[in-house]
Design a protein around this motif. Sequence first.
Motif, mmCIF file in Angstrom:
data_model
loop_
_atom_site.group_PDB
_atom_site.id
_atom_site.type_symbol
_atom_site.label_atom_id
_atom_site.label_comp_id
_atom_site.label_asym_id
_atom_site.label_seq_id
_atom_site.Cartn_x
_atom_site.Cartn_y
_atom_site.Cartn_z
ATOM 1 N N ILE A 188 6.504 -4.687 9.911
ATOM 2 C CA ILE A 188 6.941 -3.846 11.038
ATOM 3 C C ILE A 188 5.729 -3.101 11.598
ATOM 4 O O ILE A 188 5.527 -3.042 12.819
ATOM 5 C CB ILE A 188 8.044 -2.861 10.599
ATOM 6 C CG1 ILE A 188 9.321 -3.621 10.215
ATOM 7 C CG2 ILE A 188 8.325 -1.831 11.687
ATOM 8 C CD1 ILE A 188 9.938 -4.454 11.306
ATOM 9 N N ALA A 189 4.911 -2.531 10.717
ATOM 10 C CA ALA A 189 3.725 -1.789 11.165
ATOM 11 C C ALA A 189 2.775 -2.700 11.948
ATOM 12 O O ALA A 189 2.201 -2.285 12.960
ATOM 13 C CB ALA A 189 3.011 -1.163 9.969
ATOM 14 N N LEU A 190 2.616 -3.936 11.499
ATOM 15 C CA LEU A 190 1.741 -4.873 12.205
ATOM 16 C C LEU A 190 2.322 -5.259 13.565
ATOM 17 O O LEU A 190 1.587 -5.336 14.557
ATOM 18 C CB LEU A 190 1.502 -6.122 11.349
ATOM 19 C CG LEU A 190 0.608 -5.911 10.124
ATOM 20 C CD1 LEU A 190 0.658 -7.122 9.209
ATOM 21 C CD2 LEU A 190 -0.818 -5.588 10.538
ATOM 22 N N LEU A 191 3.612 -5.477 13.630
ATOM 23 C CA LEU A 191 4.244 -5.803 14.917
ATOM 24 C C LEU A 191 4.084 -4.663 15.919
ATOM 25 O O LEU A 191 3.736 -4.886 17.073
ATOM 26 C CB LEU A 191 5.735 -6.101 14.723
ATOM 27 C CG LEU A 191 6.094 -7.533 14.363
ATOM 28 C CD1 LEU A 191 7.543 -7.616 13.900
ATOM 29 C CD2 LEU A 191 5.854 -8.459 15.535
ATOM 30 N N VAL A 192 4.332 -3.448 15.470
ATOM 31 C CA VAL A 192 4.217 -2.285 16.360
ATOM 32 C C VAL A 192 2.756 -2.056 16.755
ATOM 33 O O VAL A 192 2.462 -1.749 17.907
ATOM 34 C CB VAL A 192 4.850 -1.037 15.704
ATOM 35 C CG1 VAL A 192 4.563 0.213 16.503
ATOM 36 C CG2 VAL A 192 6.358 -1.235 15.546
ATOM 37 N N THR A 197 0.845 -1.196 0.000
ATOM 38 C CA THR A 197 0.000 0.000 0.000
ATOM 39 C C THR A 197 0.877 1.241 0.000
ATOM 40 O O THR A 197 2.089 1.164 0.202
ATOM 41 C CB THR A 197 -0.912 0.036 1.246
ATOM 42 O OG1 THR A 197 -0.087 0.212 2.407
ATOM 43 C CG2 THR A 197 -1.747 -1.228 1.378
ATOM 44 N N SER A 198 0.248 2.381 -0.146
ATOM 45 C CA SER A 198 1.018 3.634 -0.084
ATOM 46 C C SER A 198 1.525 3.888 1.337
ATOM 47 O O SER A 198 2.582 4.479 1.529
ATOM 48 C CB SER A 198 0.176 4.814 -0.576
ATOM 49 O OG SER A 198 -0.994 4.937 0.205
ATOM 50 N N GLU A 199 0.803 3.413 2.345
ATOM 51 C CA GLU A 199 1.242 3.579 3.734
ATOM 52 C C GLU A 199 2.394 2.625 4.071
ATOM 53 O O GLU A 199 3.277 2.971 4.839
ATOM 54 C CB GLU A 199 0.094 3.334 4.727
ATOM 55 C CG GLU A 199 -0.988 4.389 4.699
ATOM 56 C CD GLU A 199 -2.008 4.120 3.581
ATOM 57 O OE1 GLU A 199 -2.186 2.952 3.170
ATOM 58 O OE2 GLU A 199 -2.606 5.093 3.114
ATOM 59 N N GLU A 200 2.352 1.420 3.557
ATOM 60 C CA GLU A 200 3.414 0.428 3.751
ATOM 61 C C GLU A 200 3.878 -0.013 2.362
ATOM 62 O O GLU A 200 3.375 -1.000 1.821
ATOM 63 C CB GLU A 200 2.923 -0.786 4.563
ATOM 64 C CG GLU A 200 2.727 -0.491 6.034
ATOM 65 C CD GLU A 200 1.388 0.162 6.335
ATOM 66 O OE1 GLU A 200 0.395 -0.143 5.651
ATOM 67 O OE2 GLU A 200 1.350 1.002 7.248
ATOM 68 N N PRO A 201 4.836 0.720 1.794
ATOM 69 C CA PRO A 201 5.239 0.477 0.402
ATOM 70 C C PRO A 201 6.055 -0.794 0.168
ATOM 71 O O PRO A 201 6.298 -1.162 -0.978
ATOM 72 C CB PRO A 201 6.055 1.721 0.053
ATOM 73 C CG PRO A 201 6.556 2.233 1.364
ATOM 74 C CD PRO A 201 5.509 1.864 2.375
ATOM 75 N N THR A 202 6.469 -1.472 1.241
ATOM 76 C CA THR A 202 7.173 -2.747 1.099
ATOM 77 C C THR A 202 6.574 -3.735 2.091
ATOM 78 O O THR A 202 5.926 -3.351 3.070
ATOM 79 C CB THR A 202 8.685 -2.615 1.393
ATOM 80 O OG1 THR A 202 8.873 -2.339 2.786
ATOM 81 C CG2 THR A 202 9.335 -1.517 0.543
#
Length: 160
Positions: A39-43, A28-33
Amino acid sequence: MSTAVQTLTRDPRIILNGLAKRVPHLITSEEPTLWDREIALLVRDNPIMTRQTAERLLGQAIAYTITAMERRGVDMGVGYTVDVAVHQLILDTPLFWAFCAEYNDGVYKHHAPLVRRRCDGLVLRTAELLRENGFDVDDELWAKDEASCSPCDDKVPDSH
């Protein structure tokens, strides 16, 4: 004349992002990789976790997952610390299926943990297997749980 032997270290970030061709819908544009996504899900799911800690854990979880897939039948297990990120990979089922397709010959790698943790040094032996498999090992993370491991049940076919 001497010939230098060069050892290549496998980069978990490159490995993870290399799966994007299999799961482009997760980018997505928020999570481009895919790395950014995990990382976003872990945090998100561990509010006291910093991005730096999440990156360390995710790198070790990827190293463990790949090694478990590439070394079928080898007794391995992680402690609670690294297992947090291993579970994140497994819970993101489209991504975990991409791992299985790419590194486990398209066969689903089951996660069937034993209820009782083992206390026999398996965590540190597993860290050495990762190192032998070409990954950098974050010794501090593995040492946190050196005496307490959550191995999978070897009676479940192709489990880790």
